[in-house]
Design a protein around this motif. Structure first.
Motif, short mmCIF file in Angstrom:
data_model
loop_
_atom_site.label_atom_id
_atom_site.label_comp_id
_atom_site.label_asym_id
_atom_site.label_seq_id
_atom_site.Cartn_x
_atom_site.Cartn_y
_atom_site.Cartn_z
N ALA A 138 26.84 -11.88 -39.88
CA ALA A 138 27.15 -11.39 -38.31
C ALA A 138 28.53 -10.96 -38.45
O ALA A 138 29.52 -11.36 -38.59
N ARG A 139 28.75 -9.64 -39.24
CA ARG A 139 30.28 -8.81 -39.57
C ARG A 139 29.67 -7.04 -38.39
O ARG A 139 28.72 -6.78 -38.35
N THR A 140 30.93 -7.18 -37.41
CA THR A 140 31.10 -6.58 -36.64
C THR A 140 31.36 -4.75 -37.66
O THR A 140 31.60 -5.39 -38.08
N PRO A 141 30.26 -4.38 -36.60
CA PRO A 141 30.71 -2.73 -37.12
C PRO A 141 32.59 -2.51 -37.10
O PRO A 141 33.02 -3.35 -36.24
N THR A 142 33.22 -2.03 -38.27
CA THR A 142 33.79 -2.12 -38.63
C THR A 142 35.33 -0.66 -37.83
O THR A 142 33.93 0.39 -37.40
N VAL A 143 35.67 -1.42 -37.21
CA VAL A 143 37.20 -0.45 -36.04
C VAL A 143 38.44 -0.11 -36.69
O VAL A 143 38.77 -1.31 -37.97
N PRO A 144 38.98 0.57 -36.74
CA PRO A 144 39.92 1.17 -37.08
C PRO A 144 41.40 -0.12 -36.53
O PRO A 144 41.25 -0.56 -36.15
N GLY A 145 42.38 -0.08 -37.85
CA GLY A 145 43.10 -1.50 -38.04
C GLY A 145 42.55 -2.79 -38.76
O GLY A 145 41.91 -2.76 -38.88
N GLU A 146 43.81 -3.53 -38.44
CA GLU A 146 43.95 -4.76 -39.21
C GLU A 146 43.08 -6.01 -38.61
O GLU A 146 41.42 -6.03 -38.92
#
Length: 350
Positions: A138-146
């Protein structure tokens, strides 16, 4: 963690897959404490004595309430008999990715093994199967930032995501296969999947799981520097409790339940351990490992390859749905880590 097993002969029979595993061991113990009879599968029947001894170290004499069946996720043989007479199945077993060499197939055994379990359960008239999935599914698509977007039960990891390791991919595809199966099943059986974070907790035997090994390495000074990586954490006893609730509660039927606790960076884990074990504080690392070293290590280390996509990413989960349906809330992750470390110390494992 001792205590007498409730002697309630009318309780139902539950099949737990993969009885030699860390989570499975505590699952068996938790079910026995709640009065259930348990049958567990082993690939090697010669390990029955070791499993029984470990479980009885946690709950006391099991009498005839713990039995065994021989079955392997890679083979059809044995699963029909294993599920026969069971009201519930808790499918915990899954191949682990840490330490696997490049090219190791984890998807096939996880997906095909899950389908073997489900087919046998449906044929045996099982009422509900509870499958242990993973927050990695259940991992959301990676977005810039921490800080990354909050994930919930509606979030699905894209199995084609660049850099996704084989273990995470196996958990996604195995869980998807389970839901596809249940949508086409005509037996009336229901499914619940449970998605934990990094699982830590008390050790049941001297053989520790990869997540317990991580805590052991911190407390013994075998981690020279701290990578900028973190996880949402789940205490194993909270996880067992949720599986048992999900197994029999009507509201959990055909639900996907997030079971991940709060997020800790490895630096937070190290700090918590230094404070809880001042006599070992000198060995617990403080220095940060540069990201470039972790990326370089991934060229030859499976563990590093697993962690590189997590570098600098704070991935957290919303457990609101799980709390609403089953009144379940995980223990604080810091407490879970300290309990885990204390168990390792008290049992002479570290």
């Amino acid at each position: 963690m001792g205590g007498a097993v409730i002697d309630v002969e009318s309780k139902d029979l539950v099949l737990v897959t993969g009885g030699t595993g860390y989570v499975a061991g505590w699952m068996i113990a938790g079910l026995l404490r709640n009065g259930y009879r348990v049958r567990t599968t082993l690939r090697d029947p010669g390990k029955q004595g070791a499993v029984k001894k470990a479980v009885e170290g946690a709950v006391g004499d099991t009498g005839n309430r713990l039995t065994f069946a021989t079955a392997d996720l890679l083979r059809d043989d044995g699963w029909t008999g294993a599920a026969d007479g069971c009201r519930y199945v808790v499918h915990v077993a899954s191949p682990m990715g840490q330490g696997a060499s490049r090219g190791t197939d984890l998807v096939g055994p996880a997906r095909d093994g899950t389908l073997r379990v489900l087919r046998a359960a449906a044929a045996a008239g099982v009422e509900r199967v509870v499958c242990t999935s993973s927050g990695l599914a259940a991992r959301t698509p990676t977005v810039p930032g921490e800080r990354q977007p909050l994930a919930d039960e509606n979030t699905w990891t894209d199995p084609a995501e660049p850099g996704l390791d084989e273990y995470a991919r196996s958990k996604v595809l195995a869980e998807r296969a389970a839901w596809d199966f249940i949508r086409g099943d005509k037996s009336g059986m229901t499914l619940t999947t449970v998605l934990p974070g990094l699982i830590v907790g008390a050790a049941m035997t001297r053989h520790v799981s990869p997540s317990l090994e991580l805590v052991a390495r911190f407390i013994t000074g075998k981690v020279p520097a701290i990578p900028h990586v973190g996880f949402s954490i789940t205490d194993v006893h909270d996880l067992v409790d949720l599986h048992i609730r999900a197994m029999s509660h009507p509201a959990a039927a055909n639900q996907r339940l997030i079971a991940a606790g709060d997020f800790l960076w490895f630096a937070d884990i190290a700090q918590a351990l230094r404070e809880a074990f001042p006599d070992r504080a000198h060995a617990i690392p403080k220095r940060r490992l540069p990201d470039w070293i972790m990326r370089a290590s991934a060229l030859f280390s499976a563990e590093a390859r697993f962690m590189v996509p997590l570098l600098g990413k704070r991935r957290e989960f919303d457990t609101g749905r799980t709390a609403q349906l089953l009144q379940w809330r995980p223990a604080p992750s810091r407490d879970a880590v300290i309990r885990c470390a204390r168990s390792l110390v008290e049992n002479g494992i570290v």
